[in-house]
Design a protein around this motif. Sequence first.
Motif, mmCIF file in Angstrom:
data_model
loop_
_atom_site.group_PDB
_atom_site.id
_atom_site.type_symbol
_atom_site.label_atom_id
_atom_site.label_comp_id
_atom_site.label_asym_id
_atom_site.label_seq_id
_atom_site.Cartn_x
_atom_site.Cartn_y
_atom_site.Cartn_z
ATOM 1 N N VAL A 119 0.844 -1.188 0.000
ATOM 2 C CA VAL A 119 0.000 0.000 0.000
ATOM 3 C C VAL A 119 0.879 1.238 0.000
ATOM 4 N N ALA A 120 0.289 2.366 -0.389
ATOM 5 C CA ALA A 120 1.012 3.629 -0.410
ATOM 6 C C ALA A 120 1.397 4.047 0.999
ATOM 7 N N ASP A 121 2.521 4.751 1.122
ATOM 8 C CA ASP A 121 2.942 5.284 2.410
ATOM 9 C C ASP A 121 2.101 6.486 2.799
ATOM 10 N N TYR A 122 1.667 7.255 1.828
ATOM 11 C CA TYR A 122 0.730 8.344 2.119
ATOM 12 C C TYR A 122 0.034 8.754 0.824
ATOM 13 N N THR A 123 -1.062 9.487 1.019
ATOM 14 C CA THR A 123 -1.894 9.933 -0.099
ATOM 15 C C THR A 123 -2.067 11.436 0.006
ATOM 16 N N VAL A 124 -2.029 12.123 -1.134
ATOM 17 C CA VAL A 124 -2.156 13.574 -1.134
ATOM 18 C C VAL A 124 -2.970 13.995 -2.349
ATOM 19 N N ALA A 125 -3.718 15.089 -2.216
ATOM 20 C CA ALA A 125 -4.467 15.663 -3.327
ATOM 21 C C ALA A 125 -3.785 16.955 -3.775
ATOM 22 N N TYR A 126 -3.677 17.146 -5.117
ATOM 23 C CA TYR A 126 -3.075 18.383 -5.607
ATOM 24 C C TYR A 126 -3.523 18.617 -7.044
ATOM 25 N N GLY A 127 -3.902 19.862 -7.335
ATOM 26 C CA GLY A 127 -4.259 20.237 -8.691
ATOM 27 C C GLY A 127 -5.602 19.728 -9.129
ATOM 28 N N ARG A 128 -5.780 19.661 -10.440
ATOM 29 C CA ARG A 128 -7.036 19.253 -11.048
ATOM 30 C C ARG A 128 -6.790 17.988 -11.878
ATOM 31 N N PRO A 129 -7.823 17.197 -12.104
ATOM 32 C CA PRO A 129 -7.640 15.968 -12.889
ATOM 33 C C PRO A 129 -7.113 16.212 -14.300
ATOM 34 N N ALA A 130 -7.404 17.371 -14.883
ATOM 35 C CA ALA A 130 -6.977 17.649 -16.265
ATOM 36 C C ALA A 130 -5.563 18.209 -16.342
ATOM 37 N N ASP A 131 -4.947 18.491 -15.207
ATOM 38 C CA ASP A 131 -3.610 19.073 -15.212
ATOM 39 C C ASP A 131 -2.568 18.087 -15.749
ATOM 40 N N THR A 132 -1.531 18.638 -16.379
ATOM 41 C CA THR A 132 -0.322 17.868 -16.654
ATOM 42 C C THR A 132 0.571 17.993 -15.433
ATOM 43 N N VAL A 133 1.117 16.881 -14.945
ATOM 44 C CA VAL A 133 1.878 16.884 -13.696
ATOM 45 C C VAL A 133 3.341 16.551 -13.971
#
Length: 748
Positions: free
Chosen positions: A671-685
């Motif tokens: 499993v992931a060590d942590y989860t984070v939200a950032y930006g918008r789904p349509a963004d290029t990251v």
Amino acid sequence: MGATAAVSAAAALPVTAASADDLPLPLDAAQDDPGPAAPVTVISLTDLTGRRTAVAEEGLEQLGTDAPAAAGATGATGATGATGATRAAAALHAAGLHGGGAGRGLATVRLGGLADAAPGSALTTTTAQNPNADLDKIAVLTPPIATEEFLVAGLTWDAQDRLPTGARVFLRVLEDGEWSEWLETEAEDALDSGETRAGAKAGTDPFVTGGADAVQLQVTGDAGALPASLELSLIPANPEPAEEVITETPQPPAELPTETTEPAAFRSLLGDLSQPAATVAPVSLGTTVTGASSAAQTAGVLPAAQMAGVMPAAQTAGVMPAAATVPRPTITSRAGWGADPNIMSWRPGYATLKAAVVHHTAGTNDYTPAQSASIVRGIYFFHAETRDWGDIGYNFLVDKWGRVFEGRTGSLAAPAGKMTIGAHAGGYNTGTLGISAMGDYTKVSPPREIFNSMANVIAWQFARAGIDLDTPSGITSPGTAYTPKGRGLARIFGHRDVGATTCPGNAIQSWLPSLTRAVDSQALQLFYLNNDFGPTADTQFRYGDKSAQIYVGDWDGDGVDTLAARVGRTFYISNSNSYNEPDTVIAYGRPDDDILVGDWDGNGTDTFAVRRGAIYHVRNSITSGPADQVVAYGRAEDEVLVADWDGDKRDTFGVRRGSIYFVKNSVATGVADYTVAYGRPADTVLTGDWDGDGRDTLAVRRGARYFIKNTVATGPADFEVVYGRAEDLILVGDWNGDGTDSLGVRRP
């Protein structure tokens, strides 16, 4: 390390693989066999004072006309004329070509060269009247003169003189028993100012034949203004400096019948050359395949929306990749075509390459594949010996089957970004590549093979020089009949743009926009790298052909990120951000694999990982071989990012689902060590260490605006920048080794 980026681009025009210098001539099974060395025949037309010789006037005399002779013109013969005249008489007899008188304005045309041709055949005689012949405008008209077989002809004269104002030079030759049309050859002003060598001669373009054994020459203009030492040289397949000089045409034996031979085609000649030829359709470069990149879900790869119109690597099958550099096309070297080193007396000089000048020669275009090398030898002799330049003028020559020959000494051995200074466009030899089609393309379209080969040669040399075809050459026209004075010239231009000539012919000249596009299609990808977020790139260079995907990594552990170009399953890896040959070439994975880049074991060196669905095959060295580690993580449809999230010097995976990121601090299943939200789904990251603290974080791209976060956390960006253009393809890396990542662009 910086985030990985993979970039695909439209497929380049196929090129020919590199090969050894001494190459066979593949279009003809027979080897080029020029036979024993033979002397060059020289037909003397004026003496040292510019007075005509007998042979220069004889064609006019055979018309039975009292055309006015120029003041001071004579029928003088040279001391060597007897031998040449005797030999020519025997040749005329054997060929059935005999001089004789005829009524004024009446000419009998002999189409062939056989005295016993069947009545009514193409080789019999016909008659034609020329009542409108303007004979006082003809300065020189020889009779048809039979000689030993020659492949190249050219007119020369004293370098201090010029042809009469408005003069034009026409030749017709007998090939395989058939006379050619009257064909024009132009004065070739090819030496730069100050380059005239002692003994060098002025002259015309080389006139190429398919093996001619008779010739007739016409020069229009004022006979009283002819230059001194006007001579027509006829060069065989294997020339030697010994020369046969003809100053008057010998009369045939008395018992043989005489026939009148046709003079110049006075009524039409070649027509009005100031009028453009028929429009030549641009050469088709093939169909471009478009679609989304197969690596569009790879970490750092632009999403499909950003890749519209880009060819997938999987669809480039059959296109020979140029990889990190445009390879050298198949070129026959000077040794391969038999250049005689004993007549080469020019010392090579080199200059920074700026542009290519396109030429053609003159002639009938009737040569065979087996004659091409001999023709190049003939042009070499004409330039080096007859005109006393010491070498051939063009850097490269292309025959009508697309075979390329090295011309000027050192052209193949020129350092990257340089070209040996030739003699092909007076005043514009320094910094240009002179490439010439072997043949006359004033009115006929050249074969597609010439186009392809010219494109390949120019693309190869331009790639070595890092030339961007979208930029001007920095060369301006001196003002010609075709190009206004001061006009800036493109990177590829015709001889007529800088000289008083129609070269390279209307057909080839109309090609040049298509030729430029074909060269550009082979150009390496162009990169602009910034060491901060300023508006001006710190580094600009080309690397990897346009069918290649590009990856960023520190391949040698020196702290500086550089590029790798991937074509299929082959990686061409460079350790410097400059035009160069690849430092390492390896094969890894499958052509359709998604590729990730990271320092998986913390040793300071980036390597590759292959992703197949949710399975990752990780290798810890830049070598071919099996994976060192295989792990499963996430889902097959996840977008995957690579970064050193916790600053432990090891890169690991993070998966993105919409605007949610699942970060793992080890290359392991779980499993992931942590989860984070950032930006918008349509963004290029993108990921990178933007502040130099040793931890990679996120940035989102919206058009040309970047929202950069210095922690892996939810919240507003720490800073925003506008960089490049919305259509740019973005790379991330530490380009100068200062520990901080910044942006670079690959500009389409």
